[in-house]
Motif scaffolding. Structure first.
Motif, short mmCIF file in Angstrom:
data_model
loop_
_atom_site.label_atom_id
_atom_site.label_comp_id
_atom_site.label_asym_id
_atom_site.label_seq_id
_atom_site.Cartn_x
_atom_site.Cartn_y
_atom_site.Cartn_z
N LYS A 585 0.81 -1.22 0.00
CA LYS A 585 0.00 0.00 0.00
C LYS A 585 0.84 1.28 0.00
CE LYS A 585 -3.86 -2.25 2.38
NZ LYS A 585 -4.60 -2.51 1.13
N LYS A 586 2.10 1.13 -0.42
CA LYS A 586 2.94 2.32 -0.46
C LYS A 586 3.62 2.53 -1.81
CE LYS A 586 6.78 -0.06 1.90
NZ LYS A 586 7.68 0.01 3.07
N TYR A 587 3.73 1.49 -2.61
CA TYR A 587 4.28 1.65 -3.97
C TYR A 587 3.13 1.40 -4.95
CZ TYR A 587 8.52 0.92 -1.25
OH TYR A 587 9.51 1.00 -0.31
N LEU A 588 2.77 2.42 -5.69
CA LEU A 588 1.58 2.38 -6.53
C LEU A 588 1.95 2.52 -8.00
CD1 LEU A 588 -0.47 4.97 -4.41
CD2 LEU A 588 -0.41 2.48 -4.09
N ILE A 589 1.36 1.68 -8.85
CA ILE A 589 1.60 1.74 -10.29
C ILE A 589 0.26 1.65 -11.01
CG2 ILE A 589 2.69 0.62 -12.27
CD1 ILE A 589 4.78 -0.53 -10.39
N GLU A 590 0.11 2.47 -12.05
CA GLU A 590 -1.10 2.39 -12.87
C GLU A 590 -0.72 2.54 -14.33
OE1 GLU A 590 -4.94 5.18 -13.80
OE2 GLU A 590 -4.67 4.57 -11.70
N GLY A 591 -1.36 1.75 -15.17
CA GLY A 591 -1.18 1.87 -16.61
C GLY A 591 -2.52 1.85 -17.31
N ASN A 592 -2.68 2.70 -18.32
CA ASN A 592 -3.92 2.77 -19.10
C ASN A 592 -3.61 2.70 -20.59
OD1 ASN A 592 -6.32 3.77 -17.16
ND2 ASN A 592 -4.42 4.78 -16.53
N ILE A 593 -4.52 2.15 -21.34
CA ILE A 593 -4.38 2.17 -22.79
C ILE A 593 -5.77 2.15 -23.42
CG2 ILE A 593 -4.24 -0.34 -23.06
CD1 ILE A 593 -2.11 0.24 -25.27
N ARG A 594 -5.93 2.90 -24.48
CA ARG A 594 -7.20 2.93 -25.21
C ARG A 594 -6.91 3.00 -26.70
NH1 ARG A 594 -12.78 5.04 -23.43
NH2 ARG A 594 -13.95 5.22 -25.38
#
Length: 1015
Positions: A585-594
């Protein structure tokens, strides 16, 4: 209203009957009740007005000044103790007769708040993109006529400009992180997951408004997200007893500022002076000016105040809103109805809006949920119109700036007339526009949990906008005031009717999987959507009616018949996905693609991919940070990068099209024809926007202080432009991908929250610094356009003109200066002196330069709220800085005989006896000093301002009987836009269109009173 009645009957069926059966069941099997007493405190402090309710019923009481309470209960019932700022506590009643309760102060951690994001929700603590949001509660009680203007000043990086006070036309222009393109810079707006409009929503229906500002948060929306995304969520029903809310406010509008026109004798004197300055003979004799001054002959030498005669509408506005919600574990429903009425400051200007919304959520089984959302609004808009010139309201307002030396009507009842017409006569004639707009939105969606943590969410959405508009322009006959003989006729009379039908069909399927295992949290989202839009338009008109009483097309002569119609449609298809991962809950990653496909582009350029990535680090969760945890409840830094698109380029600019109305001569007669008029470029592709963002979020002292900061750079490339072509091309210039724009800036927001036993205080502030510049025009340009220019290295639509060096004081000074003979008239003492920037001895177009930007580089807002016992108060300030504008034309006060009415600024004009004047010598036809024909720094001023946007004082009635009945009643007074502090021209609103528009409805301020009732 038939729809509303039907919905009322249905909600009665689903909500009222279960309540009745529950009540009968409770009566039949009721247990014996007894009285229990006690005291509620926090530590050693007794708490007054604590709500003590029996769970699941309307029965309850409140504590007295000493924290004591008494209530009748049955064994096994649950008592719920709640008080603002404290943790709610529930106690199951046993055999005790006395019960003492200690409430704990709630630890408010803003990072635990849930905000709406693309296709879902997230806790703020897990956000890695730049997101701003406000709740519907923050908008409560304000006299809001539309949501867009209500957002002004509420969020960092969201600039809202409002420059019209007309009922139905007072919407704000929203720019997220500045103007990002040379074309359409509107943000994408979604309401409950469907593309929609924000200005037809009942403000009391709003649960939250979220703005996705950077590419990381917005890229899930791909091709329409380049200018930001605004997500609006409406309220849902909650499980539990049926609760109703009624909100009402009634107010009166008044003009915020009016032009300070001078008397007609002064205007006649100035007109004479302008003529003499240009070597002409004066028009008015001293005797005639005296008649204007003393009013001895008001029919021929009047002193008409057109503003006073025209702006005589009531300005009354009122809004009413009622919502009912409730439900069981199986089904919850929400029904709302709203009504808004606004009367303008001029008779014949008004707005009526009716809203209704019905939402229901049903749990079909443990794994299947279904929800429906049906909303309908009807808006009725009316305005008076001119019967000459452009046949619209703006032209009618413009005639108010004509000379006061025209009598509005003679003693015998005949109307006076000038070249500008008579706005009072036109207003009384009844010419008007009337628009009725129907908007329908229907959303059906489901949530099916296929496996634990795996959800499939299909959605079907449909929206329809139906416009029915009618314009009725009556003719006006003027008469000779002496003989009564007909003179000037303004006509013919016209009736025009048009209609349009726009609908949108959306099919969407989402798959979402959430899984936590050990220190790992994983969330996956995948989706598909397709959307179809179609617009049909039809219009017809006739003119030359027998009289003004006839209002339908069939009653007009066929010889005056005109008609037209057209249709267009386009489609979008998309697949998209998102992955979120958190470690400890301290290292956050997000990836998006459309991957988006739009029919607006040719097949080879139809599809484009829009990716983004973002990371976050919660430093406050690290072991080395433990020593600072007393101060920092939460501290997170984040970074993001992403690419977005823009498909708002018109319907099909890549295709060769033909246009009607291209008439030609054949055999000596004019024949209708069609022909291509626009050049074509089949190779155009998406505009693309790349954004890089670095941000920081902090919560200090258990939520007492919150802070968010962002720095961003946004580059938009492949902007679609129509660059100049040679005349031999024969067509309008085709659209090509040729421009680039860069925006960058800093956004800061902070909050302070104090909560004590009977007192609470909140302060929320935001400020944004945003700069904008054109970085490429594909080797072309610059492109000056009057007072603005498009040029590489300058902001979009930068102010452009000559640099003023004061006023000439003598002929000798003129002779020594660079020649200004080409500036619009013979130069004389009192004229503006312009700087010879290139030192060639001649003032010409080469001496113009950048003078500033009319889009504010700095915007800010400050919201202060306090509550003590039953009293509450709100103070909201909003403003802008580092912004320039100017005033010209009629709003400045033109010096023409008929169509100009000078303002008081000209009392401090240059004359041989007033050489230290603020303004140049007056002119009539010359243009060397005119800010429209010769824009210069002389007229450009700071248009920064600070506005008292909203102030409210309320009181919630404290009454034991009301509390026992579950009734909460609050009364309030609100003032909107009461005060504006600015260095701009005092009678012109600093947000007015560039140049100060004399054709715009004036800005208004509002005082209102109202009630909020919960029962």
């Amino acid at each position: 209203m038939n729809v509303s009645l039907t919905i009322c009957n249905r909600i009665r069926k689903y909500l009222v009957l279960p309540v009745i059966f529950t009540f009968l069941f409770a009566v039949a099997f009721a247990q014996e009740k007894f009285t229990i007493s006690g005291k509620v405190s926090s530590g050693e402090t007794a708490l007054e007005n604590v709500s003590v309710k029996i769970f699941g019923t309307e029965e309850g009481t409140i504590t007295d000044e000493s924290g004591n309470f008494r209530i009748r209960v049955a064994k096994g019932q649950r008592l719920v103790f709640s008080y603002v700022g404290y943790e709610e506590q529930t106690v199951i009643v046993s055999d005790q007769s006395e019960l003492n309760i200690t409430l704990e102060v709630a630890e408010s951690n803003a990072m635990d708040e849930v905000v709406v994001v693309g296709y879902g929700t997230k806790k703020k603590v897990n956000l890695t993109g730049a997101v701003a949001s406000i709740t519907g509660k923050e908008l409560e009680g304000r006299p809001i006529t539309n949501l867009s203007s209500a957002l002004q000043g509420t969020m960092a990086g969201v600039t809202v400009t409002v420059n019209n006070g007309q009922p139905g036309n007072d919407q704000g222009t929203i720019r997220v992180r500045g103007i990002g393109t040379l074309g359409n810079s509107d943000a994408m707006v979604m309401v409950d997951g469907v593309v929609s409009s924000m200005n037809d929503i009942n403000p009391n229906d709003i649960e939250s408004v979220t703005v996705l500002k950077d590419a990381a948060s917005a890229s899930i929306y791909g091709s329409r997200a380049a200018n930001g995304v605004i997500l609006i969520t409406t309220k849902n029903a909650k499980k539990g007893e049926t609760v109703a809310h009624y909100n009402m406010d009634i107010g009166k509008q008044s003009m915020a500022a009016t032009p300070d026109f001078i008397d007609s004798w002064q205007a006649a004197t100035l007109y004479n002076e302008a003529l003499v300055n240009e070597g002409k003979s004066p028009k008015y004799s001293d005797a005639e000016i005296q008649k204007f001054k003393d009013g001895s002959d008001p029919e021929h030498y009047p002193n008409t105040d057109w503003y006073d005669l025209f702006w005589r509408g009531s300005g009354l506005q009122q809004s009413h809103s009622l919502d009912v919600s409730g439900g069981t574990d199986k089904m919850q429903s929400y029904l709302s109805m709203g009504y808004l009425s606004q009367e303008g400051l001029v008779e014949g200007s008004s707005l009526r809006r009716y809203n209704t919304r019905f939402k229901t959520d049903m749990n079909i089984s443990r794994r299947i949920k279904v929800s429906g959302n049906l909303a309908y609004s009807q808006q009725q808009f009316r305005e008076p119109v001119s019967n000459i010139h452009a046949l619209d309201f703006a032209q009618l307002i413009g005639t108010l700036h004509q000379t006061g030396r025209v009598v509005p009507n003679m003693i015998n009842g005949y109307y006076g007339y000038s070249d500008e017409g008579n706005p009072v006569a036109v207003l009384k004639s009844g010419s008007n526009n009337f628009n009725k707009i129907h908007r329908l939105s229907a959303i059906l969606q489901a949530d099916v949990e296929v496996l634990t943590g795996l959800h499939v969410k299909p959605l079907l959405g449909y929206t329809a906008n139906i416009l029915a508009a009618k314009s009725k322009v009556n003719d006006v006959q003027y008469y000779d005031p002496s003989t009564g003989s007909p003179t000037i006729w303004e006509g013919p009379n016209i009736v025009a009717s048009n209609s349009s039908f726009l609908d949108n069909l959306l099919l969407q399927v989402l798959m979402q999987y959430d899984k936590s295992f050990g220190d790992h949290d994983l969330s996956l989202l995948g989706g598909y959507s397709q959307e179809h839009n179609k617009d049909d338009y039809l219009s017809g008109s006739r003119r030359g009616y027998l009289n003004n009483a006839l209002t339908e097309l069939d009653a007009g002569p066929i010889t005056g018949l005109q008609n037209s119609g057209n249709a267009s449609e386009y489609a979008l298809q998309s697949v998209f996905g998102r992955i979120n991962y958190a470690y400890k809950k301290k290292y956050l990653i997000e990836g998006n693609i459309r991957d988006d496909g739009s029919s607006r582009f040719a097949k080879g350029n139809r599809w484009a991919i829009f990716p983004s990535a973002s990371v976050g680090w919660r430093i406050s969760e690290e072991a080395f940070f433990r020593g600072a945890k007393k101060a920092f409840s939460d501290l997170k830094i984040r970074a993001s990068w992403g690419k977005l698109g823009n498909q708002n380029i018109g319907t099909y600019p890549y295709q060769a099209t033909i246009a009607t109305g291209q008439n030609y001569s054949f055999g000596g007669q004019t024949v209708d024809g069609i022909a291509p008029i626009n050049g074509v470029n089949a190779g155009i592709k998406w505009e693309s926007t790349t954004t890089t963002d670095i941000g920081l979020d902090a919560v200090l002292f258990n939520g007492k202080i919150t802070f968010t900061g962002d720095y961003f750079i946004r580059n938009t490339d492949n902007i679609l432009l129509s660059l100049p072509v040679a005349n031999a091309f024969g067509l309008n210039a085709p659209v090509i991908n040729a421009g680039s724009v860069q925006n960058k800036g800093v956004e800061l927001s902070a909050g302070y929250h104090l909560m004590q036993r009977k007192f609470s205080f909140n302060a929320n502030a935001n400020i944004s610094f945003i700069t904008n510049k054109i970085t490429s025009l594909a080797g072309t340009g610059p492109f000056p356009n009057g007072s603005t220019i498009q040029s590489e290295g300058l902001p979009i639509n930068a102010l452009y003109g000559w640099v003023a060096e004061g006023l000439f004081q003598s002929e000798e000074e003129i002779a020594k200066h660079a020649s200004q003979n080409g500036m619009g008239g013979p130069v004389g003492p009192g004229d503006i002196k312009y700087k010879d920037l290139n030192n060639d001895g001649v003032i010409d177009s080469k001496d113009r330069q950048y003078l500033g930007t009319y889009f504010p580089k700095l915007t800010y807002g400050l919201n202060l709220s306090a509550r003590y016992k039953g009293f509450d108060a709100v103070l909201f300030l909003q403003g802008a800085g580092d912004v320039k504008s100017f005033v010209s034309g009629r709003i400045l006060g033109s010096l023409y005989d008929k169509n100009g009415d000078p303002t008081s600024i000209w009392l401090d004009r240059w004359t041989p006896d007033n050489t230290d004047a603020s303004f140049p010598r007056v002119w009539n036809s010359n243009s060397q000093n005119d800010p429209s024909a010769t824009p210069s720094s002389f007229w450009v001023r700071s248009a920064g301002y600070m506005r008292l946007k909203n102030v409210q004082i309320g009181y919630t009635l404290s009454n034991a009987w009301l509390s026992r009945k579950g009734i909460k009643l609050r009364v309030f007074w609100t003032g909107k836009d009461l005060l504006t502090i600015t260095n701009f021209y005092k009678w012109v609103d600093p947000e007015s269109p560039l140049g100060g528009n004399s054709y715009s409805y004036p800005m208004v301020k509002v005082n209102s009173v109202g009630v909020n009732l919960t029962f």
